[in-house]
Structure formats: structure tokens, C-alpha cells
Design a protein around this motif. Structure first.
Motif, mmCIF file in Angstrom:
data_model
loop_
_atom_site.group_PDB
_atom_site.id
_atom_site.type_symbol
_atom_site.label_atom_id
_atom_site.label_comp_id
_atom_site.label_asym_id
_atom_site.label_seq_id
_atom_site.Cartn_x
_atom_site.Cartn_y
_atom_site.Cartn_z
ATOM 1 N N THR A 289 -1.095 -6.003 -22.471
ATOM 2 C CA THR A 289 0.099 -6.789 -22.790
ATOM 3 C C THR A 289 0.396 -6.774 -24.280
ATOM 4 O O THR A 289 1.553 -6.695 -24.701
ATOM 5 N N LYS A 290 -0.654 -6.808 -25.099
ATOM 6 C CA LYS A 290 -0.449 -6.931 -26.542
ATOM 7 C C LYS A 290 -0.527 -5.601 -27.292
ATOM 8 O O LYS A 290 -0.059 -5.500 -28.424
ATOM 9 N N ARG B 231 -9.927 5.534 -23.783
ATOM 10 C CA ARG B 231 -9.238 6.525 -22.937
ATOM 11 C C ARG B 231 -8.693 5.874 -21.672
ATOM 12 O O ARG B 231 -7.575 6.174 -21.233
ATOM 13 N N THR B 232 -9.487 5.005 -21.063
ATOM 14 C CA THR B 232 -9.040 4.324 -19.851
ATOM 15 C C THR B 232 -7.840 3.436 -20.155
ATOM 16 O O THR B 232 -6.854 3.422 -19.404
ATOM 17 N N LEU B 233 -7.917 2.687 -21.241
ATOM 18 C CA LEU B 233 -6.797 1.835 -21.636
ATOM 19 C C LEU B 233 -5.536 2.664 -21.901
ATOM 20 O O LEU B 233 -4.431 2.288 -21.477
ATOM 21 N N HIS B 234 -5.695 3.790 -22.587
ATOM 22 C CA HIS B 234 -4.537 4.639 -22.899
ATOM 23 C C HIS B 234 -3.925 5.220 -21.631
ATOM 24 O O HIS B 234 -2.688 5.262 -21.483
ATOM 25 N N ARG B 235 -4.778 5.647 -20.712
ATOM 26 C CA ARG B 235 -4.267 6.181 -19.445
ATOM 27 C C ARG B 235 -3.502 5.106 -18.672
ATOM 28 O O ARG B 235 -2.438 5.371 -18.101
ATOM 29 N N CYS B 236 -4.035 3.886 -18.660
ATOM 30 C CA CYS B 236 -3.345 2.779 -17.998
ATOM 31 C C CYS B 236 -2.000 2.498 -18.662
ATOM 32 O O CYS B 236 -0.983 2.273 -17.989
ATOM 33 N N SER B 237 -1.992 2.519 -19.989
ATOM 34 C CA SER B 237 -0.761 2.255 -20.725
ATOM 35 C C SER B 237 0.307 3.300 -20.425
ATOM 36 O O SER B 237 1.492 2.980 -20.289
ATOM 37 N N GLN B 238 -0.118 4.559 -20.291
ATOM 38 C CA GLN B 238 0.839 5.622 -19.964
ATOM 39 C C GLN B 238 1.467 5.403 -18.587
ATOM 40 O O GLN B 238 2.676 5.567 -18.406
ATOM 41 N N MET B 239 0.635 5.012 -17.616
ATOM 42 C CA MET B 239 1.147 4.774 -16.261
ATOM 43 C C MET B 239 2.080 3.567 -16.236
ATOM 44 O O MET B 239 3.089 3.565 -15.527
ATOM 45 N N LEU B 240 1.748 2.536 -17.012
ATOM 46 C CA LEU B 240 2.624 1.368 -17.096
ATOM 47 C C LEU B 240 3.974 1.747 -17.688
ATOM 48 O O LEU B 240 5.023 1.272 -17.240
ATOM 49 N N ALA B 241 3.949 2.604 -18.697
ATOM 50 C CA ALA B 241 5.186 3.045 -19.343
ATOM 51 C C ALA B 241 6.074 3.840 -18.384
ATOM 52 O O ALA B 241 7.299 3.887 -18.554
ATOM 53 N N GLU C 286 -0.079 2.635 -30.074
ATOM 54 C CA GLU C 286 -1.206 2.110 -30.833
ATOM 55 C C GLU C 286 -2.532 2.584 -30.232
ATOM 56 O O GLU C 286 -3.467 2.924 -30.958
ATOM 57 N N LEU C 287 -2.615 2.629 -28.905
ATOM 58 C CA LEU C 287 -3.838 3.107 -28.262
ATOM 59 C C LEU C 287 -4.082 4.583 -28.564
ATOM 60 O O LEU C 287 -5.223 5.005 -28.771
ATOM 61 N N ALA C 288 -3.003 5.360 -28.608
ATOM 62 C CA ALA C 288 -3.142 6.776 -28.979
ATOM 63 C C ALA C 288 -3.656 6.904 -30.407
ATOM 64 O O ALA C 288 -4.505 7.753 -30.716
ATOM 65 N N SER C 289 -3.156 6.039 -31.297
ATOM 66 C CA SER C 289 -3.616 6.037 -32.686
ATOM 67 C C SER C 289 -5.093 5.643 -32.778
ATOM 68 O O SER C 289 -5.852 6.219 -33.564
ATOM 69 N N LEU C 290 -5.496 4.686 -31.965
ATOM 70 C CA LEU C 290 -6.900 4.261 -31.969
ATOM 71 C C LEU C 290 -7.815 5.355 -31.436
ATOM 72 O O LEU C 290 -8.955 5.492 -31.882
ATOM 73 N N LEU C 291 -7.328 6.138 -30.496
ATOM 74 C CA LEU C 291 -8.121 7.273 -30.007
ATOM 75 C C LEU C 291 -8.350 8.296 -31.119
ATOM 76 O O LEU C 291 -9.442 8.861 -31.238
ATOM 77 N N LEU C 292 -7.328 8.535 -31.927
ATOM 78 C CA LEU C 292 -7.484 9.445 -33.070
ATOM 79 C C LEU C 292 -8.481 8.881 -34.079
ATOM 80 O O LEU C 292 -9.294 9.621 -34.643
ATOM 81 N N LEU C 293 -8.435 7.566 -34.295
ATOM 82 C CA LEU C 293 -9.384 6.930 -35.203
ATOM 83 C C LEU C 293 -10.804 7.044 -34.650
ATOM 84 O O LEU C 293 -11.752 7.316 -35.404
ATOM 85 N N ALA C 294 -10.957 6.873 -33.353
ATOM 86 C CA ALA C 294 -12.280 6.998 -32.730
ATOM 87 C C ALA C 294 -12.833 8.408 -32.911
ATOM 88 O O ALA C 294 -14.033 8.596 -33.165
ATOM 89 N N GLN C 295 -11.957 9.410 -32.788
ATOM 90 C CA GLN C 295 -12.379 10.791 -33.005
ATOM 91 C C GLN C 295 -12.824 11.003 -34.445
ATOM 92 O O GLN C 295 -13.840 11.664 -34.711
ATOM 93 N N LYS C 296 -12.102 10.410 -35.382
ATOM 94 C CA LYS C 296 -12.463 10.517 -36.797
ATOM 95 C C LYS C 296 -13.827 9.869 -37.057
ATOM 96 O O LYS C 296 -14.661 10.413 -37.798
ATOM 97 N N ILE C 297 -14.064 8.701 -36.449
ATOM 98 C CA ILE C 297 -15.344 8.011 -36.627
ATOM 99 C C ILE C 297 -16.488 8.858 -36.093
ATOM 100 O O ILE C 297 -17.552 8.977 -36.724
ATOM 101 N N VAL D 293 -12.214 -2.027 -34.294
ATOM 102 C CA VAL D 293 -12.455 -3.244 -33.517
ATOM 103 C C VAL D 293 -11.364 -4.275 -33.770
ATOM 104 O O VAL D 293 -10.843 -4.908 -32.838
ATOM 105 N N CYS D 294 -10.993 -4.441 -35.025
ATOM 106 C CA CYS D 294 -9.956 -5.415 -35.361
ATOM 107 C C CYS D 294 -8.607 -5.033 -34.763
ATOM 108 O O CYS D 294 -7.898 -5.878 -34.192
ATOM 109 N N ARG D 295 -8.239 -3.777 -34.892
ATOM 110 C CA ARG D 295 -6.942 -3.345 -34.356
ATOM 111 C C ARG D 295 -6.892 -3.481 -32.843
ATOM 112 O O ARG D 295 -5.867 -3.901 -32.274
ATOM 113 N N LEU D 296 -7.997 -3.137 -32.162
ATOM 114 C CA LEU D 296 -8.007 -3.230 -30.707
ATOM 115 C C LEU D 296 -7.982 -4.684 -30.243
ATOM 116 O O LEU D 296 -7.446 -4.989 -29.178
ATOM 117 N N SER D 297 -8.558 -5.583 -31.034
ATOM 118 C CA SER D 297 -8.547 -6.995 -30.654
ATOM 119 C C SER D 297 -7.263 -7.690 -31.089
ATOM 120 O O SER D 297 -7.055 -8.868 -30.799
#
Length: 338
Positions: A290-291, A253-263, A296-307, A327-331
Motif C-alpha cells: 500500500t505504501k 523480488r516477491t514484493l516487486h512481483r506482487c506490485s507488478q501484478m497489482l499494477a 521504488e521496489l525496483a529501485s530497492l532491488l538495484l540497491l540490494a544488488q549493489k550491496i 531497511v529505512c526505505r523499505l519500512s
């Protein structure tokens, strides 16, 4: 008024004051105090928030302009002022002016390091005490640390005996951030079980190699293979999936929020400060942001909810395998190549 940290919870259940000054050199307690005020403000209708980083080159006209500007949506607004260094003459006058004209629609929260005696006698501090609240954050001394640890453990649902508390107090040596992390680690490893001193000693020692906090840092560093080994170690040690996913999801969530502000065009340093990212972790965030982009972070949040739902039995699937993919996608690497 002067407000002690232990008075804050009761105070926040009443209508908020127009200005708060948080000062002290204990980062964890200062951060949590600010978080509590922000949460109470949101509950009382302060929806919009603007962060102002007041360093040596800050234009104090920005504070005046921000306090006078109307919200685009008619919401009440929080001005989150991060004071880095001395206020100066212009800054002092800007804070005094805000206090004198403070209304019901804007709340000013100032976070500062420890202010010395002369600064606390300043005109701007007195103006805050007159219209708002001064909250001084004091370090937890050695004699108070076991009680603080016990209260903290109760807050997160961790049942730990006095011997275990004493062992932790000795291990963290007054570092409250480290103490909070150790308690979170134990909560992840044992869940709702009661923990004795011997178990604390064993679990803390065994989690030194494979714990969720090191796992997250390893993922952000792009060390996929090592992260997968850590994840396997956590699973072998009996770590509970739901609280572990809670820690990973908070990071996402923190990463996604940061990404939104950067955008939206904000600078990376200001974004990370706004998100409350600790200085020692900023390089990890910069590398990850950067990478991996917002989508993608929004998609990972949905995956985290599914898990999380899978761990709870509310959705079919193999949660530990799904965590491997996350873990692989985030790395930044596909599971097949890892």
C-alpha cells in the motif's frame, strides 16, 4: 502414475507429463514440490504461466478456456490451479476433459490440500493418474526428522553435527517450516564454518532476538528504529552479509512481483496467493504494498544488488551502511529521521 516425492528429481529430468496433482497437508513440502515442477517446466519451454484459484464460486469454464487459448507469444504454458475445497461435479468433469485432450503445449499443475480416500478414488484423480502424475505429500515423522534436517543442511551448505541436528529436531517439534527457517538462520550466522551441538544451542538462542527473518517482518511492519537495532545486533553477532542479503533480496523480488501484478489490475488476495505468500504474512505484504509502489521496489532491488557486490568486494562502498538505507526505505522512513 503415482509419483513419490523422493522420485521427483529424477522424474523432472525427463520430458514432463501433461498434468500433475500435488496433495497433502505439509505446506512446505507441497510448496517446494510445486516450485520444482514449475522450474523444470520453465527449463522445458513452458514460459507462460496462468494461476487459477478454484474456490467454491469458481467457474470451471475458465479452466477449459485457459487450456484452449493460445499463448500470445507462442510459448508453452503452465496452468497453475490452486484447489480450495472440494472439486464438485463441474470441476471433476473439467479436469477429466483436460486429461482426455491434453497436448504438448499446456501443463496443468493442481495443488490441493490432503485428499481423503473417497476423493482419491474419484474419476478426475484416476484421469490424472492415467495421463499424468499423482504426488502425495506425507508428513515427516519424528524418527525421520533428524535425517531430513541433515539433508536440508547439506543442501544449503551448512555443516552441522549429529548433536546439533538432534537439538534442532527437538526444538522445532515437527514443524518443517520452522525447521527450514532455523537452518537458514544458522547458515546466515555461521556461513561455511562447521557447527557443533553446543554452538547450535548458543547461536539459536542468541539469534532468537536478532535474526534476519524477524528483521524483515519488522521492516514490513514499518518499525524502522527496531529494525535498525536488529540489524546492528546481527552485525555484532557476526552475521555474514552475503547470505543475509540473499534473504532480503528474495523478499524484495516477491514484493516487486506482487506490485507488478497489482499494477496490471489483479486483486491483492489473488496476487498474494499467486506469489506463495503465507497467510500469516499477508497483512505485512498488504501494508507494504500500500505504501511502496513498483518503481521504488525496483529501485530497492538495484540497491540490494549493489550491496551484494559491495560485500563481495566487486564494488566500493560500506555495505552495512547501505543496508541501513535499504531497511529505512523499505519500512517507509528516511534514515536521517530514523
Amino acid at each position: 502414475m503415482k509419483l513419490r516425492a523422493d522420485q521427483l528429481s529424477k522424474h523432472l529430468s525427463s520430458p514432463l507429463l501433461p498434468v500433475y496433482l500435488i496433495t497433502g497437508d505439509e505446506p512446505l513440502l507441497a510448496q517446494e514440490t510445486a516450485d520444482a515442477i514449475r522450474a523444470a517446466a520453465r527449463d522445458q519451454g513452458f514460459i507462460e504461466r496462468e494461476v487459477l484459484d478454484a474456490d467454491s464460486g469458481f467457474n470451471w469454464g475458465h479452466l477449459t478456456a485457459a487450456s484452449q487459448s493460445m499463448s500470445l507469444f507462442g510459448d508453452r504454458k503452465i496452468l497453475d490451479l490452486r484447489l480450495n475445497g472440494k472439486l464438485g461435479k463441474d470441476g471433476s468433469q473439467a479436469v477429466v476433459d483436460f486429461c482426455e485432450s491434453a497436448g504438448d503445449d499446456t501443463l496443468l499443475m493442481i495443488s490441493a490440500g490432503k485428499l481423503d480416500r473417497n476423493a482419491l478414488r474419484g474419476k478426475w484423480v484416476k484421469a490424472i493418474e492415467s495421463k499424468g502424475a499423482l504426488i502425495q505429500i506425507w508428513p515427516i515423522d519424528r524418527s525421520q526428522l533428524p535425517r531430513w534436517l541433515q539433508q536440508r543442511a547439506q543442501q544449503i551448505g551448512l555443516n552441522i553435527d549429529r548433536t546439533g541436528i538432534a537439538l534442532l529436531a527437538e526444538r522445532v517439534e515437527g514443524n518443517l517450516l520452522a525447521a527450514a527457517q532455523e537452518l537458514e538462520k544458522l547458515r546466515i550466522l555461521v556461513g561455511d564454518k562447521a557447527v557443533s551441538g553446543d554452538e547450535v544451542n548458543a547461536l539459536v538462542a542468541s539469534s532468537a532476538r536478532y535474526d534476519v527473518f524477524k528483521l524483515i517482518d519488522c521492516v514490513l511492519q514499518g518499525q524502522t528504529t527496531t529494525a535498525l537495532k536488529m540489524l546492528a545486533g546481527l552485525r555484532t553477532e557476526g552475521a555474514e552479509g552475503i547470505p543475509m542479503m540473499g534473504a532480503i533480496t528474495r523478499e524484495l523480488r516477491t514484493l516487486h512481483r506482487c506490485s507488478q501484478m497489482l499494477a496490471q489490475g489483479a486483486g491483492i488476495d489473488r496476487v498474494l496467493d499467486s506469489a506463495g505468500v503465507w497467510d500469516k504474512r499477508k497483512p505485512l505484504y498488504k501494508q507494504t504494498l500500500t505504501k511502496i509502489k513498483e518503481r521504488e521496489l525496483a529501485s530497492l532491488l538495484l540497491l540490494a544488488q549493489k550491496i551484494d557486490l559491495t560485500f563481495k568486494g566487486q564494488q566500493p562502498g560500506q555495505p552495512w551502511e547501505l543496508i541501513d538505507h535499504l531497511v529505512c526505505r523499505l519500512s517507509g522512513q528516511a534514515l536521517s529521521t530514523a
